[in-house]
Design a protein around this motif. Structure first.
Motif, PDB file in Angstrom:
ATOM      1  N   GLY A  30       0.815  -1.209   0.000  1.00  0.00           N
ATOM      2  CA  GLY A  30       0.000   0.000   0.000  1.00  0.00           C
ATOM      3  C   GLY A  30       0.846   1.256   0.000  1.00  0.00           C
ATOM      4  O   GLY A  30       0.520   2.246  -0.680  1.00  0.00           O
ATOM      5  N   SER A  31       1.956   1.231   0.755  1.00  0.00           N
ATOM      6  CA  SER A  31       2.852   2.387   0.777  1.00  0.00           C
ATOM      7  C   SER A  31       3.479   2.610  -0.592  1.00  0.00           C
ATOM      8  O   SER A  31       3.591   3.757  -1.059  1.00  0.00           O
ATOM      9  CB  SER A  31       3.955   2.175   1.829  1.00  0.00           C
ATOM     10  OG  SER A  31       3.415   2.114   3.118  1.00  0.00           O
ATOM     11  N   ALA A  32       3.886   1.515  -1.250  1.00  0.00           N
ATOM     12  CA  ALA A  32       4.466   1.635  -2.594  1.00  0.00           C
ATOM     13  C   ALA A  32       3.440   2.191  -3.571  1.00  0.00           C
ATOM     14  O   ALA A  32       3.749   3.053  -4.405  1.00  0.00           O
ATOM     15  CB  ALA A  32       4.971   0.269  -3.065  1.00  0.00           C
ATOM     16  N   TYR A  33       2.212   1.716  -3.469  1.00  0.00           N
ATOM     17  CA  TYR A  33       1.147   2.189  -4.355  1.00  0.00           C
ATOM     18  C   TYR A  33       0.896   3.681  -4.155  1.00  0.00           C
ATOM     19  O   TYR A  33       0.721   4.441  -5.117  1.00  0.00           O
ATOM     20  CB  TYR A  33      -0.124   1.392  -4.096  1.00  0.00           C
ATOM     21  CG  TYR A  33      -1.302   1.799  -4.962  1.00  0.00           C
ATOM     22  CD1 TYR A  33      -1.434   1.311  -6.251  1.00  0.00           C
ATOM     23  CD2 TYR A  33      -2.278   2.669  -4.482  1.00  0.00           C
ATOM     24  CE1 TYR A  33      -2.504   1.680  -7.052  1.00  0.00           C
ATOM     25  CE2 TYR A  33      -3.348   3.053  -5.270  1.00  0.00           C
ATOM     26  CZ  TYR A  33      -3.453   2.549  -6.554  1.00  0.00           C
ATOM     27  OH  TYR A  33      -4.504   2.931  -7.341  1.00  0.00           O
ATOM     28  N   ILE A  77       4.041   1.329  -8.822  1.00  0.00           N
ATOM     29  CA  ILE A  77       3.133   0.213  -9.098  1.00  0.00           C
ATOM     30  C   ILE A  77       3.897  -1.095  -9.244  1.00  0.00           C
ATOM     31  O   ILE A  77       3.416  -2.158  -8.843  1.00  0.00           O
ATOM     32  CB  ILE A  77       2.305   0.491 -10.369  1.00  0.00           C
ATOM     33  CG1 ILE A  77       1.610   1.855 -10.267  1.00  0.00           C
ATOM     34  CG2 ILE A  77       1.262  -0.601 -10.588  1.00  0.00           C
ATOM     35  CD1 ILE A  77       0.687   1.995  -9.086  1.00  0.00           C
ATOM     36  N   ASP A  78       5.108  -1.038  -9.829  1.00  0.00           N
ATOM     37  CA  ASP A  78       5.913  -2.252  -9.987  1.00  0.00           C
ATOM     38  C   ASP A  78       6.170  -2.919  -8.643  1.00  0.00           C
ATOM     39  O   ASP A  78       5.960  -4.121  -8.476  1.00  0.00           O
ATOM     40  CB  ASP A  78       7.253  -1.922 -10.650  1.00  0.00           C
ATOM     41  CG  ASP A  78       7.117  -1.613 -12.133  1.00  0.00           C
ATOM     42  OD1 ASP A  78       6.188  -2.152 -12.749  1.00  0.00           O
ATOM     43  OD2 ASP A  78       7.926  -0.835 -12.656  1.00  0.00           O
ATOM     44  N   LEU A  79       6.627  -2.144  -7.666  1.00  0.00           N
ATOM     45  CA  LEU A  79       6.917  -2.703  -6.346  1.00  0.00           C
ATOM     46  C   LEU A  79       5.646  -3.143  -5.650  1.00  0.00           C
ATOM     47  O   LEU A  79       5.618  -4.203  -5.003  1.00  0.00           O
ATOM     48  CB  LEU A  79       7.650  -1.664  -5.488  1.00  0.00           C
ATOM     49  CG  LEU A  79       8.002  -2.102  -4.057  1.00  0.00           C
ATOM     50  CD1 LEU A  79       8.860  -3.354  -4.065  1.00  0.00           C
ATOM     51  CD2 LEU A  79       8.689  -0.972  -3.302  1.00  0.00           C
ATOM     52  N   ALA A  80       4.583  -2.349  -5.786  1.00  0.00           N
ATOM     53  CA  ALA A  80       3.312  -2.707  -5.145  1.00  0.00           C
ATOM     54  C   ALA A  80       2.831  -4.068  -5.640  1.00  0.00           C
ATOM     55  O   ALA A  80       2.402  -4.915  -4.852  1.00  0.00           O
ATOM     56  CB  ALA A  80       2.261  -1.639  -5.426  1.00  0.00           C
ATOM     57  N   LEU A  81       2.910  -4.303  -6.947  1.00  0.00           N
ATOM     58  CA  LEU A  81       2.466  -5.574  -7.517  1.00  0.00           C
ATOM     59  C   LEU A  81       3.414  -6.700  -7.136  1.00  0.00           C
ATOM     60  O   LEU A  81       2.970  -7.817  -6.804  1.00  0.00           O
ATOM     61  CB  LEU A  81       2.366  -5.453  -9.038  1.00  0.00           C
ATOM     62  CG  LEU A  81       1.919  -6.715  -9.798  1.00  0.00           C
ATOM     63  CD1 LEU A  81       0.579  -7.225  -9.274  1.00  0.00           C
ATOM     64  CD2 LEU A  81       1.848  -6.437 -11.297  1.00  0.00           C
ATOM     65  N   GLU A  82       4.709  -6.427  -7.170  1.00  0.00           N
ATOM     66  CA  GLU A  82       5.693  -7.448  -6.795  1.00  0.00           C
ATOM     67  C   GLU A  82       5.457  -7.926  -5.368  1.00  0.00           C
ATOM     68  O   GLU A  82       5.476  -9.133  -5.080  1.00  0.00           O
ATOM     69  CB  GLU A  82       7.106  -6.867  -6.939  1.00  0.00           C
ATOM     70  CG  GLU A  82       8.209  -7.840  -6.547  1.00  0.00           C
ATOM     71  CD  GLU A  82       9.584  -7.189  -6.593  1.00  0.00           C
ATOM     72  OE1 GLU A  82      10.540  -7.811  -6.086  1.00  0.00           O
ATOM     73  OE2 GLU A  82       9.710  -6.060  -7.107  1.00  0.00           O
ATOM     74  N   LEU A  83       5.230  -6.977  -4.462  1.00  0.00           N
ATOM     75  CA  LEU A  83       4.963  -7.343  -3.073  1.00  0.00           C
ATOM     76  C   LEU A  83       3.635  -8.082  -2.950  1.00  0.00           C
ATOM     77  O   LEU A  83       3.534  -9.088  -2.228  1.00  0.00           O
ATOM     78  CB  LEU A  83       4.944  -6.083  -2.206  1.00  0.00           C
ATOM     79  CG  LEU A  83       6.294  -5.401  -1.965  1.00  0.00           C
ATOM     80  CD1 LEU A  83       6.095  -4.009  -1.370  1.00  0.00           C
ATOM     81  CD2 LEU A  83       7.157  -6.250  -1.031  1.00  0.00           C
ATOM     82  N   HIS A  84       2.621  -7.595  -3.639  1.00  0.00           N
ATOM     83  CA  HIS A  84       1.282  -8.183  -3.537  1.00  0.00           C
ATOM     84  C   HIS A  84       1.288  -9.633  -3.995  1.00  0.00           C
ATOM     85  O   HIS A  84       0.549 -10.466  -3.455  1.00  0.00           O
ATOM     86  CB  HIS A  84       0.292  -7.364  -4.366  1.00  0.00           C
ATOM     87  CG  HIS A  84      -1.102  -7.408  -3.852  1.00  0.00           C
ATOM     88  ND1 HIS A  84      -1.970  -8.438  -4.136  1.00  0.00           N
ATOM     89  CD2 HIS A  84      -1.797  -6.552  -3.050  1.00  0.00           C
ATOM     90  CE1 HIS A  84      -3.137  -8.213  -3.551  1.00  0.00           C
ATOM     91  NE2 HIS A  84      -3.057  -7.082  -2.890  1.00  0.00           N
TER      92      HIS A  84
END
Length: 338
Positions: A42-45, A50-57
């Motif tokens: 959520g913090s990345a988003y 978006i790349d990191l948010a999706l990678e983490l998700h």
């Protein structure tokens, strides 16, 4: 229906659920790790990464419908195809309600979202879902008036009937406003002051959580109610497997519920009774370790404090008293809370 009969009626359901969960159990420890990952995603988003948010998700262990829905949005924002994740979300119970505020994902995917919702609805037991939601509505009417013991007991009888017919009713299939607690809200208003009255329901809920069919938030909610009514009785002992309180330890959800209650109300204090100091310290350390991040803005926190309202506060050892009681078994601890 007595609790003994309730336990007997549920035994076969528990056995089946245990077998289903044994292959890939979604332990409470997995849930805690997922919450930390969601915070980071959520913090990345929020910063536009978006790349990191999706990678983490994508590292989540959860099979929650809401997580699949949000992953679909992240994939879409990366110009990918979100349909597979959306299908998983709807098949697992996601209820799509168009947002009143325009949202680019929902606007762009509106037709597909409606189609997937319609396709998933055909496979759902809509009558059972409606009965659950009506039960919650009746409970809320009672909760807003004076305590009606007979009315609350009638609601509990309805819940028992739903469980006998098809097991614990998952919150995943309920309207979004009911997901946080689901039909467990009925247990909150029984005002039971004995832990054993909560235990058969808690066992059912946790088995469904392990199998990925229920949200651990519902299990925590039920434990919060147990603490609310039993914490002052000095009788609620908690069985644990080891002082590390590992992911699969049956005591870990209660440890987290105690931690949540302390974190949400900075004026509360807890006493941990154990057979020796090392056990009490281990439990206290885990309570501190699993405390949630309140996320409340500092200005809001300052305002609550200034008005002498309940307010979140860090869980520290100063808020946990350790009591040595050699009479307690070495595989149990007892908690009291003011």
């Amino acid at each position: 229906m007595t609790i003994q009969r309730l336990l007997s009626s549920f035994w076969s359901i528990l056995c089946v659920a245990t077998l289903c969960a044994a292959q890939h159990p979604y332990t409470f420890g997995s849930y805690l790790r997922d919450q930390a990952i969601l915070d980071r995603s959520g913090s990345a988003y929020s910063t536009g990464d978006i790349d990191l948010a999706l990678e983490l998700h994508r590292t989540l262990s959860s099979n929650h419908p809401v997580d699949h829905f949000w992953r679909a949005q992240l994939i879409w924002r990366k110009s990918g195809a979100p349909t597979d994740e959306l299908k998983k979300a709807f098949d697992l119970g996601y209820r799509y309600i168009p947002s009143a505020t325009p949202d680019s994902f929902e606007v762009a995917m509106m037709e597909e979202l409606r189609l997937l919702e319609e396709q998933a609805a055909v496979k759902r037991d809509l009558h059972r879902i409606q009965r659950c939601e009506e039960l919650i509505d009746r409970d809320q009417v009672l909760a807003n008036g004076e305590h009606d013991e007979a009315g609350n007991r009638t609601n509990l009888d309805t819940l028992d009937a739903l469980i006998r017919e098809g097991g614990w009713p998952s919150s995943h299939f309920l309207a979004p406003e009911f997901v946080g607690s689901g039909v467990a809200i009925v247990l909150a208003h029984q005002k039971w002051d004995k832990a054993h009255l909560f235990e058969p329901y808690q066992a059912l809920i946790e088995q469904e959580c392990l199998a990925g069919r229920e949200d651990w938030m519902v299990a925590l909610f039920t434990l919060q109610q147990r603490i609310r009514y039993t914490a002052r009785n000095k009788t609620d002992t908690i069985l644990f497997q080891g002082t590390s309180l590992a992911d699969e330890d049956p005591a870990l959800p209660m440890v987290a519920a105690i931690s949540e209650r302390l974190a949400a109300n900075g004026t509360k204090h807890v006493w941990i009774h154990a057979a020796d100091t090392s056990i009490a310290l281990a439990v206290a350390g885990r309570i501190i370790e699993v405390q949630p991040n309140s996320g409340i803005p500092q200005e809001t926190l300052d305002m609550l404090k200034a008005m002498n309202f309940d307010h979140p506060a860090p869980v520290t050892l100063e808020r946990i008293s350790l009591v040595v009681d050699p009479k307690l078994p070495t595989d149990r601890f007892l908690y009291r809370m003011d």
